[in-house]
Design a protein around this motif. Structure first.
Motif, short mmCIF file in Angstrom:
data_model
loop_
_atom_site.label_atom_id
_atom_site.label_comp_id
_atom_site.label_asym_id
_atom_site.label_seq_id
_atom_site.Cartn_x
_atom_site.Cartn_y
_atom_site.Cartn_z
N GLU A 1 -8.81 15.88 -3.67
CA GLU A 1 -9.22 14.73 -2.86
C GLU A 1 -8.84 13.43 -3.56
N ARG A 2 -9.08 13.37 -4.87
CA ARG A 2 -8.75 12.16 -5.63
C ARG A 2 -7.24 11.94 -5.66
N TRP A 3 -6.44 13.01 -5.77
CA TRP A 3 -4.99 12.86 -5.75
C TRP A 3 -4.54 12.32 -4.39
N LEU A 4 -5.09 12.86 -3.31
CA LEU A 4 -4.74 12.36 -1.97
C LEU A 4 -5.14 10.90 -1.82
N LEU A 5 -6.30 10.54 -2.37
CA LEU A 5 -6.73 9.14 -2.33
C LEU A 5 -5.77 8.26 -3.13
N LYS A 6 -5.29 8.75 -4.25
CA LYS A 6 -4.31 8.01 -5.06
C LYS A 6 -3.04 7.76 -4.23
N VAL A 7 -2.57 8.78 -3.54
CA VAL A 7 -1.39 8.63 -2.69
C VAL A 7 -1.66 7.62 -1.58
N LEU A 8 -2.83 7.72 -0.95
CA LEU A 8 -3.18 6.79 0.11
C LEU A 8 -3.22 5.35 -0.42
N CYS A 9 -3.79 5.15 -1.60
CA CYS A 9 -3.83 3.80 -2.19
C CYS A 9 -2.42 3.27 -2.43
N GLY A 10 -1.51 4.13 -2.88
CA GLY A 10 -0.12 3.72 -3.09
C GLY A 10 0.55 3.32 -1.78
N ILE A 11 0.30 4.07 -0.73
CA ILE A 11 0.89 3.77 0.58
C ILE A 11 0.33 2.45 1.11
N VAL A 12 -0.99 2.27 1.00
CA VAL A 12 -1.60 1.03 1.48
C VAL A 12 -1.07 -0.16 0.67
N SER A 13 -0.98 0.00 -0.65
CA SER A 13 -0.50 -1.07 -1.51
C SER A 13 0.94 -1.46 -1.18
N ALA A 14 1.75 -0.46 -0.82
CA ALA A 14 3.15 -0.72 -0.47
C ALA A 14 3.31 -1.18 0.98
N LYS A 15 2.17 -1.32 1.67
CA LYS A 15 2.17 -1.72 3.08
C LYS A 15 2.96 -0.73 3.93
N GLY A 16 2.79 0.56 3.61
CA GLY A 16 3.51 1.62 4.30
C GLY A 16 2.76 2.23 5.47
N LEU A 17 1.61 1.66 5.83
CA LEU A 17 0.85 2.15 6.98
C LEU A 17 0.88 1.14 8.10
N GLU B 1 -5.13 -4.33 15.22
CA GLU B 1 -5.14 -5.27 14.10
C GLU B 1 -6.34 -4.96 13.21
N THR B 2 -6.10 -4.54 12.01
CA THR B 2 -7.18 -4.17 11.10
C THR B 2 -6.78 -4.48 9.67
N ASP B 3 -7.76 -4.62 8.80
CA ASP B 3 -7.51 -4.88 7.39
C ASP B 3 -7.12 -3.57 6.71
N LEU B 4 -5.90 -3.50 6.19
CA LEU B 4 -5.43 -2.29 5.51
C LEU B 4 -5.40 -2.50 4.00
N SER B 5 -6.43 -3.13 3.48
CA SER B 5 -6.52 -3.31 2.03
C SER B 5 -7.28 -2.12 1.43
N ILE B 6 -7.19 -1.98 0.12
CA ILE B 6 -7.84 -0.88 -0.58
C ILE B 6 -9.28 -1.28 -0.89
N PRO B 7 -10.24 -0.58 -0.31
CA PRO B 7 -11.65 -0.91 -0.59
C PRO B 7 -12.01 -0.62 -2.05
#
Length: 104
Positions: free
Chosen positions: A34-50, A55-61
């Motif tokens: 789960e933590r690895w998947l979250l790490k991947v998700l954080c990378g995608i969000v950070s790269a603005k890949g989603l 219209e929603t805030d796609l920042s990392i909580p």
């Protein structure tokens, strides 16, 4: 976390793994996956890949980072879930499907 993911995908790629009568058993920490998947998700969000449908805030909580670094647990309604319904088939590659649900 990346080493755990490598081990997971090697298990998926093992010859005859899907539907075989192989006696190989691979054990994984669900929490670390789960933590690895979250790490991947954080990378995608950070790269603005989603892209969001609305219209929603796609920042990392902040709580994602706390979970990622082992300072907090996933809330009860979030994390990795596996469908155990008989006959259910996922349509993704290797029978996997990933979905990011918006919090209620």
């Amino acid at each position: 976390l990346d080493a755990i993911a490598v081990h997971l995908f090697q298990a998926f790629d093992e010859e005859g793994a899907s539907g075989s009568h192989s006696q190989c058993l691979h054990l994984f920490s669900g929490h670390d996956l789960e933590r690895w998947l979250l790490k991947v998700l954080c990378g995608i969000v950070s790269a603005k890949g989603l892209r969001a449908e609305t219209e929603t805030d796609l920042s990392i909580p902040d709580y994602w980072l706390a979970i990622l670094f082992g300072l907090a647990e996933f809330p009860p309604d979030q994390g990795l879930y596996i469908c155990r319904s008989p006959g259910h088939v996922f349509s993704g590659p290797r029978g996997l499907q990933f979905y990011v649900a918006q919090p209620n």
